[in-house]
Write an enzyme that holds these catalytic residues in place. Structure first.
Site, short mmCIF file in Angstrom:
data_model
loop_
_atom_site.label_atom_id
_atom_site.label_comp_id
_atom_site.label_asym_id
_atom_site.label_seq_id
_atom_site.Cartn_x
_atom_site.Cartn_y
_atom_site.Cartn_z
CG HIS A 23 -1.59 -1.21 1.54
ND1 HIS A 23 -1.50 -2.24 2.39
CD2 HIS A 23 -3.00 -1.15 1.24
CE1 HIS A 23 -2.54 -3.03 2.51
NE2 HIS A 23 -3.26 -2.25 1.84
CG ASP A 49 1.87 -0.83 3.40
OD1 ASP A 49 1.21 -0.52 4.20
OD2 ASP A 49 1.32 -1.59 2.52
C1 XUL Z 1 -7.53 -6.56 5.08
C2 XUL Z 1 -6.60 -6.91 3.65
C3 XUL Z 1 -5.91 -5.69 3.07
C4 XUL Z 1 -5.78 -6.04 1.54
C5 XUL Z 1 -4.91 -4.93 0.89
O1 XUL Z 1 -8.42 -7.38 5.73
O2 XUL Z 1 -6.66 -8.02 3.52
O3 XUL Z 1 -4.65 -5.89 3.53
O4 XUL Z 1 -5.18 -7.12 1.30
O5 XUL Z 1 -5.79 -3.39 1.27
#
Ligand code: XUL
Ligand code: CO
Length: 442
Positions: free
Chosen positions: A107, A110
């Protein structure tokens, strides 16, 4: 201020993790994941396309609602956000290379700390994108998918793309633009949308119709932007029924497929299915895989597991060979994952505080899934399961059954046939026999 990169080794004393075979006693070796082993015509590496999740492995500190973090990262100490991000990238690419995963996922927040000013945040993301690009070139590690975190910042407390306030929706768009740009620059093979706050807490204050339409509108807006700017990869939606919202619009595979069809988005998207999200939706992981595969939408996976004794997203590392064998059989049958890979959206427990624990966790997960792939190959070669399933539906292959599936019979015809054939013979579903057969391959 100039930033120092590539100077430190963070996982000292741990070298390249190698395949040593099932008899090995070395806890820092693979027993089943042998990246070059050919299974059903492809190497294990090509089948599984393992990815490391930046957020859990290099950011998540073990905090829970009852206490602060217990994982203290040596790459998380510099006072400057850019230096801290560069240190984290050093640690991340060192780990990803040592564990031998071909991919990573992240993300935007992150990779580098978020910032409320969209311009400053955009600059930060560009800064870290340049570093990632260099690290990818040096290591050969590739980006499986990128994504924007549209759920942590407090401005998204009422949703991001589905927020009742258009100004928040605009901020979501700004952040999506930055994350899509980074994904394009880094040659990401996919782009994920997980709508953690795209849902509602109470219908008393929610216009669900408009929120779902706005969600679809944002997806169209992103697809248009990404394609115009050269994105060649696939878009993925990751279903989850709830948490953090009471009800998430991307509830499960079937709901998402219906949503994509309703808003004319099917051709651009695939599903990124997460094991623990299936559990929370009250489904088996195999169920979600089968629903997606039957619709040609099984594209990518977030690997983890939940806990049968509690109902939240525990994101534990996968250990259930049976669960994965059933899923791998579906994936093998459709000829592999369509455009995605297997990302470890999983975290060590709060009390797993040694550096080695991050390695043990991934080794266990990779071995579980590699073992499942070998089991799925054995099942397919043996052929009995496929044969029994085909036999179970054989009545539709010829005669009146074939006429029925061809759409040739009316309700009166069914009446006539029922009278003619009388009471059908009892046919066993043989479930226990099939469970034993699966057990033999494990
Ligand atoms: C949350 C989840 C996230 C997604 C990406 O439950 O799985 O980490 O994978 O946003
Ligand atoms: Co996930």
């Amino acid at each position: 201020m100039s930033v120092i990169i590539g100077q430190k080794e963070y996982f000292k004393g741990i070298g390249q993790i190698k395949f040593e075979g099932a008899e090995s006693d070395n806890p820092l070796a693979f027993r089943y994941y042998d990246e070059n082993r050919i299974v059903a015509g492809k190497s294990m590496k090509e089948h599984l396309r393992f990815a490391i999740a930046y957020w859990h492995s290099f950011c998540g500190d073990g905090a829970d609602p009852f206490g602060p973090g217990t994982h203290h990262y040596p790459w998380d100490v510099a006072s400057d956000a850019r230096q801290r991000a560069a240190d984290k990238a050093d640690a991340a690419f060192e780990f990803i290379t040592k564990i031998g995963a071909p991919y990573y996922c992240f993300h935007d927040v992150d990779a580098i700390d978020g910032h409320n000013d969209p311009k400053e945040f955009g600059d930060r993301v560009k800064f870290i994108t340049d570093i990632f690009a260099k690290k990818q070139a040096e290591s050969g590690v590739k980006l499986l998918w990128g994504t924007a975190n549209l759920f942590s910042n407090e401005r998204y407390m009422n949703g991001a793309s589905t927020n009742p306030n258009f100004e928040v929706v605009a901020h979501a768009g700004a952040q999506l633009k930055g994350a899509i740009d980074a994904t394009i620059t880094l040659g990401g093979e996919g782009y994920v949308f997980w709508g953690g706050r795209e849902g509602y807490m109470s219908l008393l204050n929610t216009n669900m119709k408009l929120e779902r339409e706005n969600f679809a509108r944002m997806l169209h807006t992103c697809v248009e932007y990404a394609r115009r700017n050269g994105f060649k990869g696939k878009f993925f939606i990751e279903p989850k029924p709830c948490e953090p919202t009471k009800h998430q619009y991307d509830y499960d595979a079937a709901t998402v497929i219906g949503f994509l069809r309703e808003f004319d988005l099917l051709s651009e998207f695939g599903l990124n299915l997460e094991v623990n999200h299936a559990t929370l939706a009250g489904h088996t992981f195999a169920h979600e895989c089968q629903v997606a595969s039957d619709a040609g939408m099984l594209a990518s996976i977030d690997a983890n597991r939940g806990d049968n004794q509690n109902g939240w997203d525990t994101d534990q590392f996968p250990t259930d060979v049976y669960e994965w064998a059933e899923a791998m059989a579906i994936i093998l049958k459709q000829g592999g994952l369509a455009g995605g890979g297997i990302n470890f959206d999983a975290k060590r427990r709060r009390n797993s505080t040694d550096m080695q624990d991050l390695f043990y966790a991934h080794i266990g997960g990779m071995d579980t899934i590699a073992r499942a792939l070998l089991i799925a190959e054995k099942m397919a070669k043996h052929g009995e399961m496929d044969r029994l399933k085909a036999e179970r539906y054989a009545s539709f292959n010829s005669g009146k059954g074939a006429d029925y599936t061809a759409g040739k019979l009316k309700l009166e015809d069914l009446y006539k046939i029922a009278v003619e054939v009388g009471e059908p013979a009892q046919i066993s579903g043989k479930q226990e026999y099939l469970e034993n057969l699966l057990g033999r391959f494990v």
